[in-house]
Design a protein around this motif. Structure first.
Motif, PDB file in Angstrom:
ATOM      1  N   VAL A 101      -8.683   5.905   6.727  1.00 31.64           N
ATOM      2  CA  VAL A 101      -9.686   6.247   7.694  1.00 31.64           C
ATOM      3  C   VAL A 101     -10.305   4.752   7.886  1.00 31.64           C
ATOM      4  O   VAL A 101     -10.643   4.616   8.918  1.00 31.64           O
ATOM      5  N   TYR A 102     -10.575   4.042   6.742  1.00 33.76           N
ATOM      6  CA  TYR A 102     -11.296   2.786   7.092  1.00 33.76           C
ATOM      7  C   TYR A 102     -10.584   1.785   8.065  1.00 33.76           C
ATOM      8  O   TYR A 102     -11.269   1.430   8.994  1.00 33.76           O
ATOM      9  N   VAL A 103      -9.386   1.661   7.625  1.00 31.61           N
ATOM     10  CA  VAL A 103      -8.541   0.550   8.422  1.00 31.61           C
ATOM     11  C   VAL A 103      -8.264   1.144   9.849  1.00 31.61           C
ATOM     12  O   VAL A 103      -8.404   0.357  10.638  1.00 31.61           O
ATOM     13  N   LEU A 104      -8.017   2.367  10.204  1.00 28.68           N
ATOM     14  CA  LEU A 104      -7.936   3.002  11.563  1.00 28.68           C
ATOM     15  C   LEU A 104      -9.179   2.829  12.219  1.00 28.68           C
ATOM     16  O   LEU A 104      -9.298   2.546  13.435  1.00 28.68           O
ATOM     17  N   THR A 105     -10.430   3.078  11.603  1.00 29.22           N
ATOM     18  CA  THR A 105     -11.618   3.118  12.179  1.00 29.22           C
ATOM     19  C   THR A 105     -11.839   1.574  12.584  1.00 29.22           C
ATOM     20  O   THR A 105     -12.396   1.249  13.878  1.00 29.22           O
ATOM     21  N   VAL A 106     -11.820   0.725  11.606  1.00 28.03           N
ATOM     22  CA  VAL A 106     -12.088  -0.866  12.133  1.00 28.03           C
ATOM     23  C   VAL A 106     -11.259  -1.323  13.040  1.00 28.03           C
ATOM     24  O   VAL A 106     -11.776  -1.903  14.077  1.00 28.03           O
ATOM     25  N   ALA A 107      -9.797  -0.967  13.040  1.00 17.63           N
ATOM     26  CA  ALA A 107      -8.949  -1.564  14.124  1.00 17.63           C
ATOM     27  C   ALA A 107      -9.417  -0.904  15.422  1.00 17.63           C
ATOM     28  O   ALA A 107      -9.302  -1.368  16.516  1.00 17.63           O
ATOM     29  N   SER A 108      -9.810   0.466  15.343  1.00 17.23           N
ATOM     30  CA  SER A 108     -10.300   1.037  16.695  1.00 17.23           C
ATOM     31  C   SER A 108     -11.589   0.340  17.201  1.00 17.23           C
ATOM     32  O   SER A 108     -11.581   0.133  18.472  1.00 17.23           O
ATOM     33  N   LEU A 142       0.843  -1.055   0.159  1.00 17.69           N
ATOM     34  CA  LEU A 142       0.093   0.076   0.004  1.00 17.69           C
ATOM     35  C   LEU A 142       0.897   1.340   0.030  1.00 17.69           C
ATOM     36  O   LEU A 142       0.524   2.243  -0.727  1.00 17.69           O
ATOM     37  N   ALA A 143       2.027   1.289   0.923  1.00 14.39           N
ATOM     38  CA  ALA A 143       2.932   2.312   0.746  1.00 14.39           C
ATOM     39  C   ALA A 143       3.396   2.785  -0.364  1.00 14.39           C
ATOM     40  O   ALA A 143       3.678   3.732  -0.898  1.00 14.39           O
ATOM     41  N   ARG A 144       3.797   1.641  -1.148  1.00  8.75           N
ATOM     42  CA  ARG A 144       4.468   1.957  -2.602  1.00  8.75           C
ATOM     43  C   ARG A 144       3.398   1.960  -3.611  1.00  8.75           C
ATOM     44  O   ARG A 144       3.742   2.593  -4.876  1.00  8.75           O
ATOM     45  N   ASP A 145       2.246   1.818  -3.442  1.00  8.81           N
ATOM     46  CA  ASP A 145       1.130   1.786  -4.563  1.00  8.81           C
ATOM     47  C   ASP A 145       0.703   3.425  -4.835  1.00  8.81           C
ATOM     48  O   ASP A 145       0.637   4.162  -3.714  1.00  8.81           O
ATOM     49  N   HIS A 146       0.663   3.734  -6.007  1.00 10.30           N
ATOM     50  CA  HIS A 146       0.118   5.213  -6.471  1.00 10.30           C
ATOM     51  C   HIS A 146      -1.456   4.956  -6.684  1.00 10.30           C
ATOM     52  O   HIS A 146      -1.762   4.035  -7.515  1.00 10.30           O
ATOM     53  N   ARG A 147      -2.146   5.591  -6.037  1.00 11.62           N
ATOM     54  CA  ARG A 147      -3.685   5.478  -6.122  1.00 11.62           C
ATOM     55  C   ARG A 147      -4.288   6.758  -6.414  1.00 11.62           C
ATOM     56  O   ARG A 147      -4.942   7.343  -5.355  1.00 11.62           O
ATOM     57  N   PRO A 148      -4.311   7.241  -7.475  1.00 11.92           N
ATOM     58  CA  PRO A 148      -5.094   8.493  -7.809  1.00 11.92           C
ATOM     59  C   PRO A 148      -6.658   8.356  -7.830  1.00 11.92           C
ATOM     60  O   PRO A 148      -7.082   7.409  -7.936  1.00 11.92           O
ATOM     61  N   SER A 149      -7.306   9.412  -7.426  1.00 11.93           N
ATOM     62  CA  SER A 149      -8.584   9.213  -6.981  1.00 11.93           C
ATOM     63  C   SER A 149      -9.407   9.463  -8.403  1.00 11.93           C
ATOM     64  O   SER A 149      -8.805   9.793  -9.386  1.00 11.93           O
ATOM     65  N   ARG A 150     -10.742   9.097  -8.384  1.00 12.52           N
ATOM     66  CA  ARG A 150     -11.637   9.064  -9.597  1.00 12.52           C
ATOM     67  C   ARG A 150     -11.555  10.461 -10.011  1.00 12.52           C
ATOM     68  O   ARG A 150     -11.784  10.908 -11.117  1.00 12.52           O
ATOM     69  N   TYR A 203      -9.096   5.463  -8.557  1.00 12.34           N
ATOM     70  CA  TYR A 203      -9.796   4.643  -7.550  1.00 12.34           C
ATOM     71  C   TYR A 203     -10.638   5.053  -6.589  1.00 12.34           C
ATOM     72  O   TYR A 203     -10.668   6.415  -6.094  1.00 12.34           O
ATOM     73  N   PHE A 204     -11.499   4.222  -6.216  1.00 15.78           N
ATOM     74  CA  PHE A 204     -12.394   4.831  -4.908  1.00 15.78           C
ATOM     75  C   PHE A 204     -11.635   4.611  -3.761  1.00 15.78           C
ATOM     76  O   PHE A 204     -11.748   5.687  -2.886  1.00 15.78           O
ATOM     77  N   TRP A 205     -10.892   3.512  -3.451  1.00 19.09           N
ATOM     78  CA  TRP A 205     -10.179   3.302  -2.421  1.00 19.09           C
ATOM     79  C   TRP A 205      -8.949   3.891  -2.539  1.00 19.09           C
ATOM     80  O   TRP A 205      -7.831   3.335  -2.547  1.00 19.09           O
ATOM     81  N   THR A 206      -8.657   5.149  -2.454  1.00 21.53           N
ATOM     82  CA  THR A 206      -7.578   6.046  -2.321  1.00 21.53           C
ATOM     83  C   THR A 206      -6.797   5.733  -1.032  1.00 21.53           C
ATOM     84  O   THR A 206      -7.450   5.210   0.084  1.00 21.53           O
ATOM     85  N   LYS A 207      -5.723   6.336  -0.928  1.00 19.49           N
ATOM     86  CA  LYS A 207      -4.911   6.136   0.529  1.00 19.49           C
ATOM     87  C   LYS A 207      -5.596   6.609   1.602  1.00 19.49           C
ATOM     88  O   LYS A 207      -5.500   6.244   2.592  1.00 19.49           O
ATOM     89  N   PRO A 208      -6.046   8.067   1.467  1.00 14.44           N
ATOM     90  CA  PRO A 208      -6.752   8.710   2.652  1.00 14.44           C
ATOM     91  C   PRO A 208      -7.929   7.779   3.164  1.00 14.44           C
ATOM     92  O   PRO A 208      -8.186   7.593   4.329  1.00 14.44           O
ATOM     93  N   ARG A 209      -8.664   7.179   2.148  1.00 21.15           N
ATOM     94  CA  ARG A 209      -9.878   6.364   2.481  1.00 21.15           C
ATOM     95  C   ARG A 209      -9.634   5.096   3.209  1.00 21.15           C
ATOM     96  O   ARG A 209     -10.095   4.735   4.151  1.00 21.15           O
TER      97      ARG A 209
END
Length: 136
Positions: A55-62, A30-38, A46-52
């Motif tokens: 937020v999702y992974v940190l929310t689920v982990a919390s 994930l850190a190396r991947d370039h994920r431009p938004s739509r 991508y819909f699942w950009t790095k900021p999304r």
């Protein structure tokens, strides 16, 4: 009556957290991947950009950590067992397992996809072999 339910969750939740966060070099890829938004790239964005994803992974982990705390509070006798609490814990576990299942599907489909012409392998694995980046 439901003490085994909470004891089992106390054993399962940490394993789910480890699998969700630290499996298969997920964070490295994930850190190396370039994920431009739509919005930036209408075709191929991508819909699942790095900021999304962040937020999702940190929310689920919390949420998982909060569930873990609730399980220990019940096991320690500090809060009472309630049907709604069991429902919330089962719902959270379902969310985590669904997230993990989705990631497994995406990783397996990406790993077994036919090689696309003109696509360069850019990442190196532990043995020095080039591997394809994942298209999430």
């Amino acid at each position: 009556m439901f003490r085994d339910f909470y004891a089992t969750l106390a054993q399962v939740l940490p394993v789910v957290l480890l699998a969700m966060i630290f499996d298969s070099r997920y964070l490295d890829v994930l850190a190396r991947d370039h994920r431009p938004s739509r919005r930036e790239k209408p075709k191929g964005g991508y819909f699942w950009t790095k900021p999304r994803v962040r937020v999702y992974v940190l929310t689920v982990a919390s949420l998982l950590m909060c569930e873990f705390l609730c399980v220990f509070l019940v096991l320690g006798g500090l809060i009472d067992d309630r049907a709604w609490l069991r429902g919330v814990l089962i719902g959270g576990l379902t969310l985590f397992l669904g997230t993990l299942l989705t990631r497994v599907w995406v990783a397996v489909v990406a790993a077994t996809a036919p090689t696309q012409p003109g696509r360069n392998a850019t990442l190196d694995d532990e043995r020095g072999r080039a591997v394809e980046p994942l298209d999430w």
